[in-house]
Design a protein around this motif. Structure first.
Motif, PDB file in Angstrom:
ATOM      1  N   TRP A   1       0.836  -1.202   0.000  1.00 16.60           N
ATOM      2  CA  TRP A   1       0.000   0.000   0.000  1.00 16.60           C
ATOM      3  C   TRP A   1       0.868   1.249   0.000  1.00 16.60           C
ATOM      4  O   TRP A   1       0.489   2.268  -0.609  1.00 16.60           O
ATOM      5  N   ALA A   2       2.011   1.186   0.665  1.00 17.97           N
ATOM      6  CA  ALA A   2       2.944   2.317   0.606  1.00 17.97           C
ATOM      7  C   ALA A   2       3.441   2.521  -0.820  1.00 17.97           C
ATOM      8  O   ALA A   2       3.544   3.656  -1.309  1.00 17.97           O
ATOM      9  N   ALA A   3       3.757   1.413  -1.501  1.00 18.27           N
ATOM     10  CA  ALA A   3       4.234   1.505  -2.882  1.00 18.27           C
ATOM     11  C   ALA A   3       3.150   2.060  -3.800  1.00 18.27           C
ATOM     12  O   ALA A   3       3.415   2.929  -4.648  1.00 18.27           O
ATOM     13  N   LYS A   4       1.922   1.603  -3.631  1.00 19.03           N
ATOM     14  CA  LYS A   4       0.831   2.079  -4.481  1.00 19.03           C
ATOM     15  C   LYS A   4       0.482   3.532  -4.163  1.00 19.03           C
ATOM     16  O   LYS A   4       0.177   4.334  -5.068  1.00 19.03           O
ATOM     17  N   GLY A   5       0.530   3.897  -2.889  1.00 14.56           N
ATOM     18  CA  GLY A   5       0.254   5.278  -2.517  1.00 14.56           C
ATOM     19  C   GLY A   5       1.314   6.235  -3.027  1.00 14.56           C
ATOM     20  O   GLY A   5       1.003   7.330  -3.517  1.00 14.56           O
ATOM     21  N   LEU A   6       2.588   5.821  -2.922  1.00 17.46           N
ATOM     22  CA  LEU A   6       3.658   6.669  -3.449  1.00 17.46           C
ATOM     23  C   LEU A   6       3.547   6.777  -4.961  1.00 17.46           C
ATOM     24  O   LEU A   6       3.777   7.857  -5.540  1.00 17.46           O
ATOM     25  N   LEU A   7       3.172   5.700  -5.627  1.00 17.33           N
ATOM     26  CA  LEU A   7       3.007   5.751  -7.076  1.00 17.33           C
ATOM     27  C   LEU A   7       1.867   6.697  -7.454  1.00 17.33           C
ATOM     28  O   LEU A   7       1.968   7.431  -8.450  1.00 17.33           O
ATOM     29  N   ALA A   8       0.794   6.709  -6.681  1.00 15.06           N
ATOM     30  CA  ALA A   8      -0.280   7.677  -6.944  1.00 15.06           C
ATOM     31  C   ALA A   8       0.238   9.096  -6.830  1.00 15.06           C
ATOM     32  O   ALA A   8      -0.089   9.968  -7.652  1.00 15.06           O
ATOM     33  N   ARG A   9       1.064   9.353  -5.826  1.00 13.33           N
ATOM     34  CA  ARG A   9       1.657  10.693  -5.665  1.00 13.33           C
ATOM     35  C   ARG A   9       2.577  11.010  -6.841  1.00 13.33           C
ATOM     36  O   ARG A   9       2.626  12.146  -7.322  1.00 13.33           O
ATOM     37  N   VAL A  10       3.328  10.033  -7.315  1.00 13.06           N
ATOM     38  CA  VAL A  10       4.179  10.222  -8.486  1.00 13.06           C
ATOM     39  C   VAL A  10       3.330  10.592  -9.693  1.00 13.06           C
ATOM     40  O   VAL A  10       3.656  11.523 -10.451  1.00 13.06           O
ATOM     41  N   TYR A  11       2.232   9.885  -9.887  1.00 10.54           N
ATOM     42  CA  TYR A  11       1.378  10.136 -11.058  1.00 10.54           C
ATOM     43  C   TYR A  11       0.775  11.539 -11.037  1.00 10.54           C
ATOM     44  O   TYR A  11       0.743  12.222 -12.066  1.00 10.54           O
ATOM     45  N   VAL A  12       0.259  11.982  -9.879  1.00 10.95           N
ATOM     46  CA  VAL A  12      -0.340  13.324  -9.855  1.00 10.95           C
ATOM     47  C   VAL A  12       0.732  14.389  -9.997  1.00 10.95           C
ATOM     48  O   VAL A  12       0.505  15.450 -10.590  1.00 10.95           O
ATOM     49  N   THR A  13       1.931  14.121  -9.481  1.00  8.00           N
ATOM     50  CA  THR A  13       3.031  15.065  -9.643  1.00  8.00           C
ATOM     51  C   THR A  13       3.442  15.159 -11.103  1.00  8.00           C
ATOM     52  O   THR A  13       3.610  16.267 -11.655  1.00  8.00           O
ATOM     53  N   ARG A  14       3.619  14.027 -11.749  1.00 10.97           N
ATOM     54  CA  ARG A  14       4.025  14.001 -13.150  1.00 10.97           C
ATOM     55  C   ARG A  14       2.955  14.628 -14.050  1.00 10.97           C
ATOM     56  O   ARG A  14       3.262  15.172 -15.116  1.00 10.97           O
ATOM     57  N   SER A  15       1.717  14.585 -13.623  1.00  4.70           N
ATOM     58  CA  SER A  15       0.622  15.138 -14.411  1.00  4.70           C
ATOM     59  C   SER A  15       0.567  16.663 -14.362  1.00  4.70           C
ATOM     60  O   SER A  15      -0.149  17.280 -15.149  1.00  4.70           O
ATOM     61  N   GLY A  16       1.310  17.272 -13.435  1.00  2.00           N
ATOM     62  CA  GLY A  16       1.306  18.722 -13.319  1.00  2.00           C
ATOM     63  C   GLY A  16       1.930  19.396 -14.530  1.00  2.00           C
ATOM     64  O   GLY A  16       2.578  18.751 -15.359  1.00  2.00           O
ATOM     65  N   PRO A  17       1.755  20.716 -14.652  1.00  2.87           N
ATOM     66  CA  PRO A  17       2.262  21.439 -15.812  1.00  2.87           C
ATOM     67  C   PRO A  17       3.783  21.536 -15.804  1.00  2.87           C
ATOM     68  O   PRO A  17       4.427  21.418 -14.750  1.00  2.87           O
ATOM     69  N   THR A  18       4.354  21.777 -16.972  1.00  4.82           N
ATOM     70  CA  THR A  18       5.816  21.817 -17.100  1.00  4.82           C
ATOM     71  C   THR A  18       6.401  23.174 -16.755  1.00  4.82           C
ATOM     72  O   THR A  18       7.591  23.250 -16.442  1.00  4.82           O
ATOM     73  N   TYR A  19       5.632  24.233 -16.806  1.00  7.13           N
ATOM     74  CA  TYR A  19       6.126  25.600 -16.633  1.00  7.13           C
ATOM     75  C   TYR A  19       7.215  25.954 -17.646  1.00  7.13           C
ATOM     76  O   TYR A  19       7.925  26.952 -17.493  1.00  7.13           O
ATOM     77  N   GLY A  20       7.431  25.096 -18.640  1.00 10.38           N
ATOM     78  CA  GLY A  20       8.493  25.343 -19.601  1.00 10.38           C
ATOM     79  C   GLY A  20       9.879  25.032 -19.083  1.00 10.38           C
ATOM     80  O   GLY A  20      10.882  25.475 -19.659  1.00 10.38           O
ATOM     81  N   ILE A  21       9.979  24.243 -18.005  1.00 15.62           N
ATOM     82  CA  ILE A  21      11.272  23.872 -17.426  1.00 15.62           C
ATOM     83  C   ILE A  21      11.375  22.356 -17.354  1.00 15.62           C
ATOM     84  O   ILE A  21      10.384  21.643 -17.533  1.00 15.62           O
TER      85      ILE A  21
END
Length: 500
Positions: free
Chosen positions: A210-230
């Motif tokens: 569950w820790a692995a799946k929860g951290l992966l969910a956090r990774v996914y929402v983070t990666r889904s954020g905008p690039t800001y051009g950087i």
């Protein structure tokens, strides 16, 4: 009861010490371990040593995330402090100790995980097959954890998935953010399949599925954020549906629970409660395994205000006060504010009007020094799973009642709060701010929201009463610089992040 058996760490750290002499010069160490991995106990000690690199994680998050954000007005009144340049968005922090530690500590953890995984392949036959798989999955979880920390703060970093010689190290460049994410996701997916659902006894505190799946969910929402051009953590990847599915799986496991009393989540006598998905373990008592994070934002004056004449218990070097903006975001009577913050206190004749962070402080439970607290640090908790689910729904990645989720969270703070209605994404992120104050999430939430530059510039204009914070900030300020020590070790082959 505690926890992962950290008493094994002394031997493990001694074993690794000869392998890490070059960590100050290169992202990973040179060296070999030809005689170490002979028994099952050797593998356990090595795994514990890989967990040991989590120890400073809370301190780092309170400085590089919380202090960097609009939650703290970290402008000193008694001379320049090393954390103040972080707060002030200085462009001259390439040699800052906090920045250097974030790079080197995470790469030390990666090195240990890489060595362990390599040795499991070479010498893992001494272990039963199930134990071998579990240890490998824990190592992959930790490697992903350390790489995720790096990519959120630095963007592009060297991608190393095996132990290397000094000659090989010198040839490693900074990989793309997408390549680093590729390893993170693969490691967490594998860990989520192989890790157990729960541990007992001295193994409590190890990473679960569950820790692995929860951290992966956090990774996914983070990666889904905008690039800001950087070249930062946001890639605009639209992984919300994948994150939503993971949150639903965790919720459906019935392993966790929304605790009705906010203070119970952080109680010294309620560690390992149903809110905890993954935490970092500490033991007080002067054995060198206590936590320092509870008191780094406050000074001894705070303790003397609670227990007069507290002596021999130095704390943080100066108060890092909660910002006025943060204080004003709480509705009247919010119990989360009462738990997290002490607004004003008196020590003798000295009156402090600013607000101190006291979320993890119980003076009666203090250890021998300010670095010897026993309270575990919750990295990921159930309420975060619920609010990430709500975030995914608002971003079109799933269906469900966002208002019901937010109402539940708000009413734990204010039992009489009206039901939420028509919650927007911006309102959800502000609710996260109130809920997770002092937990090191605010800066990361700002960055992934897409509003970091706008919100921080508005906050600086309103709250920087001493005029010490550089403004305006730009998208380049959303990443930290590559540390000077790493630039030097690579013969300046690493390109520096723009703006530094």
């Amino acid at each position: 009861m505690k926890k992962i058996s950290y008493l094994l760490l002394a031997a493990a750290l001694l074993t690794f010490s000869s392998c890490e002499k070059e960590l100050d010069q290169s992202p990973i160490s040179a060296g070999s371990v030809p005689t170490f991995y002979r028994t099952a106990e050797d593998f356990t000690q090595a795994l514990n040593a890989t967990y040991a690199q989590l120890r400073n994680y809370p301190d780092r998050e309170l400085t590089l995330s919380e202090t960097r954000s609009d939650n703290i007005y970290g402008v000193s009144t008694q001379g320049l402090r090393p954390w103040e340049s972080i707060n002030n968005f200085s462009t001259s922090i390439v040699a800052n100790d906090y920045v250097g530690e974030a790079w080197s500590a995470n790469y030390t953890g990666i090195f240990r995980a890489n060595v362990l995984l390599e040795q499991l392949e070479k010498n893992g036959a001494v272990l039963p097959e199930a134990e071998r798989a579990r240890i490998g999955a824990e190592a992959r979880f930790l490697r992903a954890f350390y790489y995720f920390n790096l990519v959120r703060y630095f963007g592009r970093v060297p991608l190393v998935d095996k132990p290397l010689s000094p000659q090989d190290v010198s040839a490693i460049g900074r990989s793309s953010v997408d390549e680093v994410y590729g390893l993170i996701v693969a490691d967490l997916q594998a860990a989520g399949q192989q890790l157990p659902e729960v541990y007992t006894g001295t193994n409590v505190g190890r990473a679960t599925k569950w820790a692995a799946k929860g951290l992966l969910a956090r990774v996914y929402v983070t990666r889904s954020g905008p690039t800001y051009g950087i070249d930062g953590p946001g890639r605009g990847s639209n992984d919300y549906a994948a994150a939503f599915a993971l949150c639903e799986e965790i919720i459906g496991s019935n392993r966790f629970q929304f605790l009705p009393n906010y203070a119970d989540i952080f109680s010294y006598t309620n560690e390992g409660n149903k809110e905890v998905v993954f935490d970092i373990q500490y033991i007080s008592g002067g054995v060198g395994l206590g936590a320092s994070y509870p008191s780094i934002l406050v000074t001894n004056n705070y303790f003397n205000s609670v227990v007069p004449n507290t002596s021999g218990f130095g704390t943080g070097d100066e108060l890092r006060a909660a910002s006025d903006n943060l204080l004003n975001t709480y509705p009247a009577g919010d119990l989360r504010k009462t738990q997290a913050l002490q607004v004003g206190f008196t020590t003798g004749t000295a009156v402090e009007t600013r607000a101190a962070f006291k979320k993890y402080l119980d003076v009666a439970k203090r250890g021998t020094t300010r670095t010897d607290w026993s309270i575990n640090f919750i990295v990921l908790r159930y309420t975060d799973i619920l609010l990430m689910k709500a975030e995914c729904i608002l971003k079109g990645g799933g269906s469900g009642d966002v208002d019901a989720i937010v109402t539940q969270v708000r009413r734990r703070g204010v039992p009489t709060a009206p039901a939420a209605a028509g919650i927007t994404y911006e309102e959800l992120m502000e609710e996260r701010r109130r809920e997770f104050v002092g937990e090191g999430l605010r800066w990361h939430d700002l960055v992934r929201s897409g509003n970091a530059v706008t919100i921080m510039n508005a906050w600086i204009n309103a709250d920087d009463t001493r005029g010490r914070i550089r403004k305006p900030i730009t998208a380049n300020d959303l990443l930290y610089p590559v540390p000077q020590s790493e630039l030097s070790a690579s013969a300046y082959s690493y390109p520096q992040n723009p703006g530094y």
